[in-house]
Scaffold this motif. Structure first.
Motif, short mmCIF file in Angstrom:
data_model
loop_
_atom_site.label_atom_id
_atom_site.label_comp_id
_atom_site.label_asym_id
_atom_site.label_seq_id
_atom_site.Cartn_x
_atom_site.Cartn_y
_atom_site.Cartn_z
N LEU A 1 99.16 7.30 63.20
CA LEU A 1 98.57 5.96 63.10
C LEU A 1 99.63 4.90 62.84
CD1 LEU A 1 95.38 6.87 61.06
CD2 LEU A 1 95.46 6.14 63.46
N ILE A 2 100.61 5.21 62.00
CA ILE A 2 101.69 4.26 61.73
C ILE A 2 102.48 3.98 63.01
CG2 ILE A 2 103.94 4.00 60.57
CD1 ILE A 2 102.61 5.37 58.11
N ASN A 3 102.79 5.03 63.75
CA ASN A 3 103.55 4.85 65.00
C ASN A 3 102.78 4.06 66.05
OD1 ASN A 3 105.88 6.14 64.12
ND2 ASN A 3 105.11 8.15 64.68
N LYS A 4 101.46 4.06 65.94
CA LYS A 4 100.61 3.29 66.87
C LYS A 4 100.28 1.90 66.31
CE LYS A 4 99.06 6.25 70.17
NZ LYS A 4 99.00 5.93 71.57
N TYR A 5 100.83 1.57 65.15
CA TYR A 5 100.54 0.31 64.47
C TYR A 5 99.05 0.12 64.23
CZ TYR A 5 105.38 -0.72 65.53
OH TYR A 5 106.75 -0.66 65.62
N GLN A 6 98.41 1.21 63.80
CA GLN A 6 96.98 1.18 63.51
C GLN A 6 96.77 1.13 62.00
OE1 GLN A 6 94.38 1.13 65.78
NE2 GLN A 6 96.02 0.86 67.26
N PRO A 7 95.75 0.41 61.54
CA PRO A 7 95.46 0.41 60.10
C PRO A 7 94.99 1.80 59.65
CG PRO A 7 93.78 -0.81 61.30
CD PRO A 7 94.82 -0.41 62.29
N ILE A 8 95.29 2.13 58.42
CA ILE A 8 94.95 3.44 57.88
C ILE A 8 93.94 3.26 56.76
CG2 ILE A 8 95.86 5.50 56.73
CD1 ILE A 8 98.57 4.70 58.19
N PHE A 9 92.83 3.98 56.87
CA PHE A 9 91.77 3.89 55.88
C PHE A 9 92.32 4.34 54.52
CE2 PHE A 9 87.62 5.12 54.00
CZ PHE A 9 86.98 3.89 54.18
N PRO A 10 92.00 3.62 53.44
CA PRO A 10 92.55 3.95 52.12
C PRO A 10 92.35 5.40 51.69
CG PRO A 10 91.41 1.84 52.05
CD PRO A 10 91.17 2.42 53.41
#
Length: 193
Positions: free
Chosen positions: A165-174
């Motif tokens: 998700l970080i590599n796709k620049y996507q937000p990550i659910f807490p």
């Protein structure tokens, strides 16, 4: 309900490819449950129902989240996350699942959470490594499933998911970050398992 009844009940809720995925997750979850000394029947039920709402209408899922007073933070994130909590609600109300561990395995199969049970870890991992999945690194995760403890395997899987998700620049659910931190703190003996 038994396996065949549950599979028949969810088959029309998803495309054929997702149904095949569900069978793969189910068989993988049963295998992992046996491997790690957990109840294979509970793993089977949770795995069969884990994606029962994956293709449900977004507005309907949003309404369920609001009406059932689920975590409102869900609505701030991509609707892909909604099918877990809504799926747990449907498992309880439509399929009469009363086991809270099974419901939580469905509820948190996309995000993980603090204090996961072994069953929750098993369904999360099975969803990721079932035989029909194809993504970079999946073979390493499958190999790790034969070598690592359940706890270490979950660390490896949540790390892979967050990194993706970080590599796709996507937000990550807490819940995912909290799951990762909790697992590492447990590993270091800073919190009780």
């Amino acid at each position: 309900m038994e396996r065949d009844e549950l599979l028949a009940a969810i088959k029309d809720r998803m495309p054929e490819k997702r149904y095949i995925h569900t069978i793969g997750v189910t068989d993988t979850a049963i295998k992992l449950a046996k491997q790690f000394g957990e109840d294979p029947k509970k793993a089977e039920v949770a795995a069969i129902l884990h994606d029962s709402c994956k293709y449900a209408d977004r507005n309907w899922m949003k309404q369920i989240i609001i009406e059932q007073q689920m975590d409102p933070t869900l609505l701030q994130y991509h609707h892909e996350l909604w099918h877990g909590p809504v799926g747990a609600y449907i498992a309880k109300t439509k399929f009469n699942v009363t086991d809270e561990d099974v419901l939580n395995a469905i509820r948190f199969h996309t995000t993980g959470r603090i204090g996961q049970s072994n069953l929750e870890k098993i369904v999360y991992i099975a969803d990721m490594i079932e035989p029909n999945r194809k993504f970079p690194g999946v073979d390493d995760l499958r190999k790790a499933s034969e070598e690592l403890t359940l706890h270490d395997l979950m660390i490896k899987c949540i790390t892979h998911s967050i990194s993706f998700l970080i590599n796709k620049y996507q937000p990550i659910f807490p819940d995912s970050f909290e799951c990762y931190n909790d697992l590492l703190l447990q590993k270091k003996g800073q919190v009780k398992e």
